[in-house]
Write a protein that holds these residues in place. Structure first.
Motif, PDB file in Angstrom:
ATOM      1  N   TYR A 234     -11.787   8.164   3.650  1.00 40.67           N
ATOM      2  CA  TYR A 234     -11.902   6.654   2.910  1.00 40.67           C
ATOM      3  C   TYR A 234     -11.746   5.769   3.675  1.00 40.67           C
ATOM      4  O   TYR A 234     -12.650   4.703   3.615  1.00 40.67           O
ATOM      5  CB  TYR A 234     -10.415   6.629   2.180  1.00 40.67           C
ATOM      6  CG  TYR A 234     -10.218   5.562   1.452  1.00 40.67           C
ATOM      7  CD1 TYR A 234     -11.211   5.410   0.447  1.00 40.67           C
ATOM      8  CD2 TYR A 234      -9.087   4.620   1.514  1.00 40.67           C
ATOM      9  CE1 TYR A 234     -11.126   4.092  -0.426  1.00 40.67           C
ATOM     10  CE2 TYR A 234      -8.879   3.613   0.717  1.00 40.67           C
ATOM     11  CZ  TYR A 234      -9.784   3.225  -0.262  1.00 40.67           C
ATOM     12  OH  TYR A 234      -9.822   2.160  -0.982  1.00 40.67           O
TER      13      TYR A 234
ATOM     14  N   THR B  53      -5.376   2.385   5.549  1.00 43.95           N
ATOM     15  CA  THR B  53      -5.405   3.634   5.379  1.00 43.95           C
ATOM     16  C   THR B  53      -4.501   4.549   5.958  1.00 43.95           C
ATOM     17  O   THR B  53      -3.842   5.523   5.597  1.00 43.95           O
ATOM     18  CB  THR B  53      -6.905   4.368   5.796  1.00 43.95           C
ATOM     19  OG1 THR B  53      -7.138   4.188   7.228  1.00 43.95           O
ATOM     20  CG2 THR B  53      -8.108   3.543   5.052  1.00 43.95           C
TER      21      THR B  53
ATOM     22  N   LEU C  71     -14.847   2.466   3.872  1.00 46.94           N
ATOM     23  CA  LEU C  71     -14.617   1.069   3.679  1.00 46.94           C
ATOM     24  C   LEU C  71     -15.175   0.350   5.014  1.00 46.94           C
ATOM     25  O   LEU C  71     -15.445  -0.637   4.721  1.00 46.94           O
ATOM     26  CB  LEU C  71     -12.929   1.227   3.900  1.00 46.94           C
ATOM     27  CG  LEU C  71     -12.190   1.434   2.386  1.00 46.94           C
ATOM     28  CD1 LEU C  71     -10.606   1.036   2.636  1.00 46.94           C
ATOM     29  CD2 LEU C  71     -12.748   0.766   1.295  1.00 46.94           C
TER      30      LEU C  71
ATOM     31  N   THR D 208       0.816  -1.270   0.118  1.00 47.29           N
ATOM     32  CA  THR D 208      -0.131  -0.119   0.066  1.00 47.29           C
ATOM     33  C   THR D 208       0.782   1.393  -0.109  1.00 47.29           C
ATOM     34  O   THR D 208       0.728   2.264  -0.594  1.00 47.29           O
ATOM     35  CB  THR D 208      -1.013   0.219   1.109  1.00 47.29           C
ATOM     36  OG1 THR D 208      -1.796  -1.117   1.067  1.00 47.29           O
ATOM     37  CG2 THR D 208      -1.605   1.240   1.131  1.00 47.29           C
TER      38      THR D 208
ATOM     39  N   ASN E 228     -16.552  -2.838  -3.578  1.00 48.95           N
ATOM     40  CA  ASN E 228     -15.535  -1.924  -3.547  1.00 48.95           C
ATOM     41  C   ASN E 228     -15.209  -1.402  -5.154  1.00 48.95           C
ATOM     42  O   ASN E 228     -14.814  -0.095  -5.334  1.00 48.95           O
ATOM     43  CB  ASN E 228     -14.324  -2.543  -3.059  1.00 48.95           C
ATOM     44  CG  ASN E 228     -14.174  -2.705  -1.488  1.00 48.95           C
ATOM     45  OD1 ASN E 228     -14.791  -1.934  -0.959  1.00 48.95           O
ATOM     46  ND2 ASN E 228     -13.348  -3.825  -1.036  1.00 48.95           N
TER      47      ASN E 228
ATOM     48  N   SER F  45      -7.582  -5.461   1.983  1.00 49.10           N
ATOM     49  CA  SER F  45      -7.552  -4.763   3.525  1.00 49.10           C
ATOM     50  C   SER F  45      -8.910  -5.218   4.234  1.00 49.10           C
ATOM     51  O   SER F  45      -8.654  -5.293   5.542  1.00 49.10           O
ATOM     52  CB  SER F  45      -7.220  -3.483   3.373  1.00 49.10           C
ATOM     53  OG  SER F  45      -8.597  -2.860   3.111  1.00 49.10           O
TER      54      SER F  45
ATOM     55  N   ALA G  17      -7.882  -2.528  -1.672  1.00 47.29           N
ATOM     56  CA  ALA G  17      -8.491  -2.185  -0.806  1.00 47.29           C
ATOM     57  C   ALA G  17      -9.495  -3.270  -0.396  1.00 47.29           C
ATOM     58  O   ALA G  17      -9.647  -3.499   0.847  1.00 47.29           O
ATOM     59  CB  ALA G  17      -9.761  -1.115  -1.317  1.00 47.29           C
TER      60      ALA G  17
ATOM     61  N   SER H  96     -15.473   2.299  -6.185  1.00 44.82           N
ATOM     62  CA  SER H  96     -14.282   2.900  -6.979  1.00 44.82           C
ATOM     63  C   SER H  96     -14.791   3.514  -8.127  1.00 44.82           C
ATOM     64  O   SER H  96     -14.376   4.526  -8.570  1.00 44.82           O
ATOM     65  CB  SER H  96     -12.994   1.880  -7.156  1.00 44.82           C
ATOM     66  OG  SER H  96     -12.631   1.425  -6.094  1.00 44.82           O
TER      67      SER H  96
END
Length: 391
Positions: A304, A133, A308, A11, A324, A115, A112, A328
């Motif tokens: 963000y 994040t 999530l 990330t 997601n 995670s 994402a 996005s």
């Protein structure tokens, strides 16, 4: 623990290099090719168009096994773009940026999703999301500082060669990033059914509320500082560090104390955004401008992860990629339109008065966010026995 470390390192490398492209390409277009504000905005939008196509029409329609193959190939191609950027002409700048947008549209949604599937229980997963994040913000704090140091001795074009190391590390880690197990035949992209969930709309409005402010900062923040306060390139990136440092601190805090009340955090974030934008508009010097960036970093740190987290609370593992990807995709559409609108506004009204339009958009999306928060499932809104972030 190994999966978490791999996620965080990947990330960091992906977001630091991505942010370098977002903030450096506009400056190259302006300084090397004398692009207008409208052209700079259009160039940023072209990247978003390409990202949208990859996210909605490719990533969202592939099963986990095929996505992994494409994901690993994309990291390799992403590395190659850093070797191309230093030598491009004007047309090459546009073509390479289109390619970068497409590759990021494959890479970032899968990161994402990864995670949100590490951990056996919801609280652990939300801590991993917060750490993810946090890694994003850490990269956005350290990345501009690194670029500022590089620019003391090298040109804007040379920066890409230094950051190619980041993308090379992504190639090594990509086979080890976790992907969700999905049931056969589950890959169906139906935005209408997803939009019916209040949790999904809350995630969209959370990010949409902050989309124009962030687009303004990435595309025009550096130009604004140069034109109004006569900052040099090195100082511009230090100003970005003020913004990303507070974002980083916010995400560090929520990784230690997870968000409990989504409603309270969302509305507080909106108010801080308005305050930061007002200070930016009236700032008479670079010091107050830096303070406004630092204030705006706090909602950037919250936006963000809040989105999530609310999605993860109201979806199953095998739904997560679709959620997601849809998230996005919609945010990318907004990302396509935002720089264009800002570029036209900057040419017609000037950079300072452009911020008024941004403030109006924040107020409008805050109202939509408030309406969706009232419909939010209590399970997605409030988690019991978890330390409260704000109260």
């Amino acid at each position: 623990m190994q999966a978490i470390i791999i996620l965080l390192v990947f990330t960091f490398m992906a977001r630091a290099s991505n942010n370098m492209i977002q903030t450096t390409v506009p400056l190259i277009a302006r300084e090397y090719f004398n692009s207008t504000e409208a052209e700079v905005g259009l160039l940023s939008s072209i990247i978003s168009v390409s990202l949208f196509i990859a996210t909605m029409w490719v990533n969202a329609r592939l099963d986990s096994a095929k996505r992994r193959i494409l994901f690993e190939a994309s990291t390799l191609l992403y590395f190659l773009t850093f070797l191309i950027y230093p030598f491009v002409n004007y047309i090459g700048l546009w073509l390479t940026s289109i390619a970068v947008g497409f590759l990021l549209g494959i890479i970032m949604p899968n990161v994402a999703t990864a995670s949100s599937i590490i951990g056996r229980d919801q609280e652990t997963r939300e801590r991993v999301i917060a750490l993810y994040t946090f890694a994003l913000s850490l990269s956005l704090t350290i990345g501009p500082v690194i670029e500022s140091i590089i620019l003391r001795y090298f040109t804007l074009r040379d920066v890409f060669l230094f950051f190619s190391v980041f993308s090379a590390i992504m190639i090594l880690l990509s086979p080890k990033l976790p992907f969700p197990a999905e049931k056969p035949g589950r890959v169906k992209f139906k935005l209408s059914s997803i939009w019916g969930r209040a949790s999904f709309r809350v995630a969209i409005y959370n990010n949409a509320m902050y989309s124009l402010p962030f687009a303004m900062l990435t595309a025009f923040g550096g130009i604004y500082a140069i034109e109004y306060f006569h900052a040099n390139n090195s100082l511009v990136y230090l100003l970005f560090s003020a913004f990303f440092t507070t974002s980083f601190a916010t995400r560090l805090y929520i990784s230690v104390r997870p968000i409990r009340d989504v409603k309270y955090a969302s509305l507080s974030m909106s108010m801080l955004t308005i305050v930061g934008l007002v200070i930016m508009t009236i700032s008479p010097n670079i010091y107050l401008y830096a303070i406004s960036l630092a204030i705006l970093g706090v909602p950037h740190g919250l936006t963000y992860p809040l989105s999530l987290i609310v999605i993860s609370r109201d979806s199953k593992d095998d739904e997560r990629n679709l959620m997601n990807s849809a998230f996005s995709s919609i945010m990318t559409i907004i990302g396509i339109l935002s720089p264009i609108a800002l570029g036209v506004s900057a040419e017609l009204m000037g950079l300072r008065y452009m911020t008024i339009i941004v403030e109006a958009s924040v107020v409008a999306f805050t109202w939509l966010l408030y309406r969706s928060l009232r419909e939010l499932n209590p399970k997605a809104s409030l988690v019991k026995n978890t330390p409260n972030l704000i109260r």
